[in-house]
Design an enzyme around this catalytic site. Structure first.
Site, mmCIF file in Angstrom:
data_model
loop_
_atom_site.group_PDB
_atom_site.id
_atom_site.type_symbol
_atom_site.label_atom_id
_atom_site.label_comp_id
_atom_site.label_asym_id
_atom_site.label_seq_id
_atom_site.Cartn_x
_atom_site.Cartn_y
_atom_site.Cartn_z
ATOM 1 N N HIS A 1 0.943 -11.795 2.535
ATOM 2 C CA HIS A 1 0.037 -11.022 1.775
ATOM 3 C C HIS A 1 -0.887 -11.987 0.790
ATOM 4 O O HIS A 1 -2.018 -11.886 0.561
ATOM 5 C CB HIS A 1 0.630 -9.835 0.954
ATOM 6 C CG HIS A 1 -0.489 -8.836 0.678
ATOM 7 N ND1 HIS A 1 -0.136 -7.636 0.548
ATOM 8 C CD2 HIS A 1 -1.697 -8.955 0.421
ATOM 9 C CE1 HIS A 1 -1.303 -6.742 0.235
ATOM 10 N NE2 HIS A 1 -2.179 -7.511 0.309
ATOM 11 N N TYR B 1 0.808 -1.164 -0.089
ATOM 12 C CA TYR B 1 -0.033 -0.027 -0.016
ATOM 13 C C TYR B 1 0.799 1.261 -0.022
ATOM 14 O O TYR B 1 0.323 2.221 -0.488
ATOM 15 C CB TYR B 1 -0.974 -0.051 1.154
ATOM 16 C CG TYR B 1 -1.899 -1.082 1.305
ATOM 17 C CD1 TYR B 1 -1.882 -2.054 0.484
ATOM 18 C CD2 TYR B 1 -2.775 -1.265 2.410
ATOM 19 C CE1 TYR B 1 -2.546 -3.161 0.526
ATOM 20 C CE2 TYR B 1 -3.217 -2.558 2.566
ATOM 21 C CZ TYR B 1 -3.492 -3.150 1.531
ATOM 22 O OH TYR B 1 -4.233 -4.625 1.727
HETATM 23 N N1 LIG Z 1 -5.252 -8.763 1.929
HETATM 24 C C1 LIG Z 1 -5.494 -8.401 0.560
HETATM 25 O O1 LIG Z 1 -5.322 -8.896 -0.412
HETATM 26 C C2 LIG Z 1 -6.569 -7.247 0.973
HETATM 27 C C3 LIG Z 1 -7.125 -6.992 -0.605
HETATM 28 C C4 LIG Z 1 -8.030 -5.710 -0.506
HETATM 29 C C5 LIG Z 1 -8.296 -4.966 0.586
HETATM 30 N N2 LIG Z 1 -7.378 -5.447 1.544
HETATM 31 C C6 LIG Z 1 -7.810 -4.678 2.940
HETATM 32 O O2 LIG Z 1 -9.165 -4.439 3.250
HETATM 33 C C7 LIG Z 1 -9.503 -3.028 3.220
HETATM 34 C C8 LIG Z 1 -10.969 -2.785 2.761
HETATM 35 O O3 LIG Z 1 -11.247 -2.928 1.465
HETATM 36 P P1 LIG Z 1 -11.371 -2.169 0.238
HETATM 37 O O4 LIG Z 1 -10.861 -0.865 0.320
HETATM 38 O O5 LIG Z 1 -11.030 -2.977 -0.927
HETATM 39 O O6 LIG Z 1 -12.962 -1.805 0.155
HETATM 40 P P2 LIG Z 1 -13.929 -1.718 1.271
HETATM 41 O O7 LIG Z 1 -13.575 -1.146 2.651
HETATM 42 O O8 LIG Z 1 -15.021 -2.783 1.028
HETATM 43 O O9 LIG Z 1 -14.856 -0.379 0.573
HETATM 44 C C9 LIG Z 1 -14.315 0.788 0.320
HETATM 45 C C10 LIG Z 1 -15.372 1.848 -0.168
HETATM 46 O O10 LIG Z 1 -16.507 1.936 0.557
HETATM 47 C C11 LIG Z 1 -16.522 3.462 0.759
HETATM 48 N N3 LIG Z 1 -17.364 3.729 2.161
HETATM 49 C C12 LIG Z 1 -16.598 2.876 3.250
HETATM 50 N N4 LIG Z 1 -17.489 3.465 4.410
HETATM 51 C C13 LIG Z 1 -18.501 3.840 3.807
HETATM 52 C C14 LIG Z 1 -19.854 4.664 4.503
HETATM 53 N N5 LIG Z 1 -20.116 4.263 5.712
HETATM 54 N N6 LIG Z 1 -20.558 5.047 3.541
HETATM 55 C C15 LIG Z 1 -20.472 4.976 1.927
HETATM 56 N N7 LIG Z 1 -19.242 4.882 1.561
HETATM 57 C C16 LIG Z 1 -18.465 3.949 2.284
HETATM 58 C C17 LIG Z 1 -15.106 4.210 0.868
HETATM 59 O O11 LIG Z 1 -15.316 5.360 0.463
HETATM 60 P P3 LIG Z 1 -14.471 6.790 0.950
HETATM 61 O O12 LIG Z 1 -13.218 6.102 0.778
HETATM 62 O O13 LIG Z 1 -15.082 7.738 0.154
HETATM 63 O O14 LIG Z 1 -14.905 6.531 2.441
HETATM 64 C C18 LIG Z 1 -14.487 3.334 -0.478
HETATM 65 O O15 LIG Z 1 -14.950 3.571 -1.624
HETATM 66 C C19 LIG Z 1 -8.457 -2.385 2.290
HETATM 67 O O16 LIG Z 1 -8.287 -0.924 2.515
HETATM 68 C C20 LIG Z 1 -7.267 -3.215 2.772
HETATM 69 O O17 LIG Z 1 -6.788 -2.673 4.160
HETATM 70 C C21 LIG Z 1 -6.811 -6.340 1.811
#
Ligand SMILES: NC(=O)c1ccc[n+]([C@@H]2O[C@H](COP(=O)([O-])OP(=O)(O)OC[C@H]3O[C@@H](n4cnc5c(N)ncnc54)[C@H](OP(=O)(O)O)[C@@H]3O)[C@@H](O)[C@H]2O)c1
Length: 271
Positions: A106, A48
């Protein structure tokens, strides 16, 4: 903050802040806001590129280190024994912390035996630089292999999990083996807001689709790490504990699975 117990007796906060996509000043601001609101669990990864930005937020915050739960992840190209140890040392320096609360592989790397990576991670655990060890993006066969070598070491598998990707078989296998699942992309990267069932349930119970999705996971003893970049979203996502989860919402959400995988693992035998 609700916590789940890992097989080694340590605890992991049920909700954390995902930081993928947050970098630089924005990342520092968001992490600081999250800590002020009560978040104690921060999920990051070498990939990241935000460790230094997170370190700045941690250093400027009044929250004690022992109240925090910091997860980071080793990239798949760094999983050879020596390289893993070198990477882990670099990540600690970048984050300006002495230990990870949780260190994950990861992504699996088919060219490097998982046993070799776990041997290095075991050493990091023994010398106190990692309190807990886990994996990410591991299928059932991969998790089985990791557990065969290190049944006590592997405590967490972080995978994509949300109401439209309900990985029941993986969840059952993890529970049977005392491994906690962490749900990444728990809001289906924002898609939950377009789901008509979640929208209707949200209106009925005065909750957002995000809150319903996160609570659905937590009810299953799955850790959730939603990413958010505004204070309003951070706050909304944290407010998922102190209300009753409606029985009909729980029932309807069991039926939302569409095998809707948003992040392609690049290998076929997922769940
Ligand atoms: N281990 C892995 O391979 C892997 C892969 C992917 C992700 N991850 C981890 O998982 C975390 C979360 O996954 P993600 O970032 O893919 O997606 P997510 O958490 O499912 O969704 C994030 C999206 O939802 C929006 N959002 C969040 N809260 C909200 C609310 N209360 N109301 C309206 N919109 C909202 C955010 O907008 P805003 O930003 O505008 O608030 C962003 O666009 C990552 O950041 C990372 O730390 C790990």
């Amino acid at each position: 903050m609700k916590q789940f117990e890992l097989k080694n007796g340590n605890k992991i906060p049920a909700l954390g802040l995902g930081t993928s996509g947050l970098r630089g000043e924005e990342c520092t601001t968001v992490v600081k806001q999250a800590l002020e609101l009560g978040y104690r669990h921060i999920d990051t990864a070498d990939m990241y590129g935000n460790h230094r930005a997170i370190a700045e937020a941690l250093n400027e915050s009044d929250v004690e280190r022992n109240e925090l739960f910091i997860t980071s992840k080793i990239q798949s190209q760094d999983l050879e024994y020596k390289q893993l140890l070198k990477s882990a040392a670099r990540l600690l320096t970048e984050l300006d912390i002495k230990y990870f609360d949780l260190l994950l592989i990861h992504w699996p790397n088919p060219d490097i035996p998982v046993e070799e990576s776990l041997k290095a991670m075991q050493e990091l655990k023994e010398d106190g630089r990692a309190i807990n060890i886990g994996v990410s993006n591991f299928t059932i066969p991969l998790l089985k292999e990791a557990l065969e070598h290190h049944p006590d070491l592997v405590t967490v598998n972080q995978v994509e999990f949300h109401p439209t990707l309900y990985q029941k078989n993986l969840l059952d296998f993890a529970f049977k083996n005392d491994v906690i699942l962490t749900a990444y992309s728990p809001l289906a990267q924002g898609e939950v807001f377009n789901n008509s069932v979640l929208k209707d349930l949200g209106e009925k119970y005065d909750k957002t689709p995000a809150q319903l999705a996160l609570r659905w996971l937590i009810e299953k003893d799955i850790v959730a790490i939603p990413k958010a970049s505004s204070k309003a979203h951070l706050k909304n996502n944290l407010d998922v504990f102190d209300w009753n989860f409606p029985v009909d919402a729980a029932r309807e959400m069991e039926l939302l699975d569409q095998n809707n995988r948003l992040i392609d693992p690049g290998y076929p035998d997922f769940d």
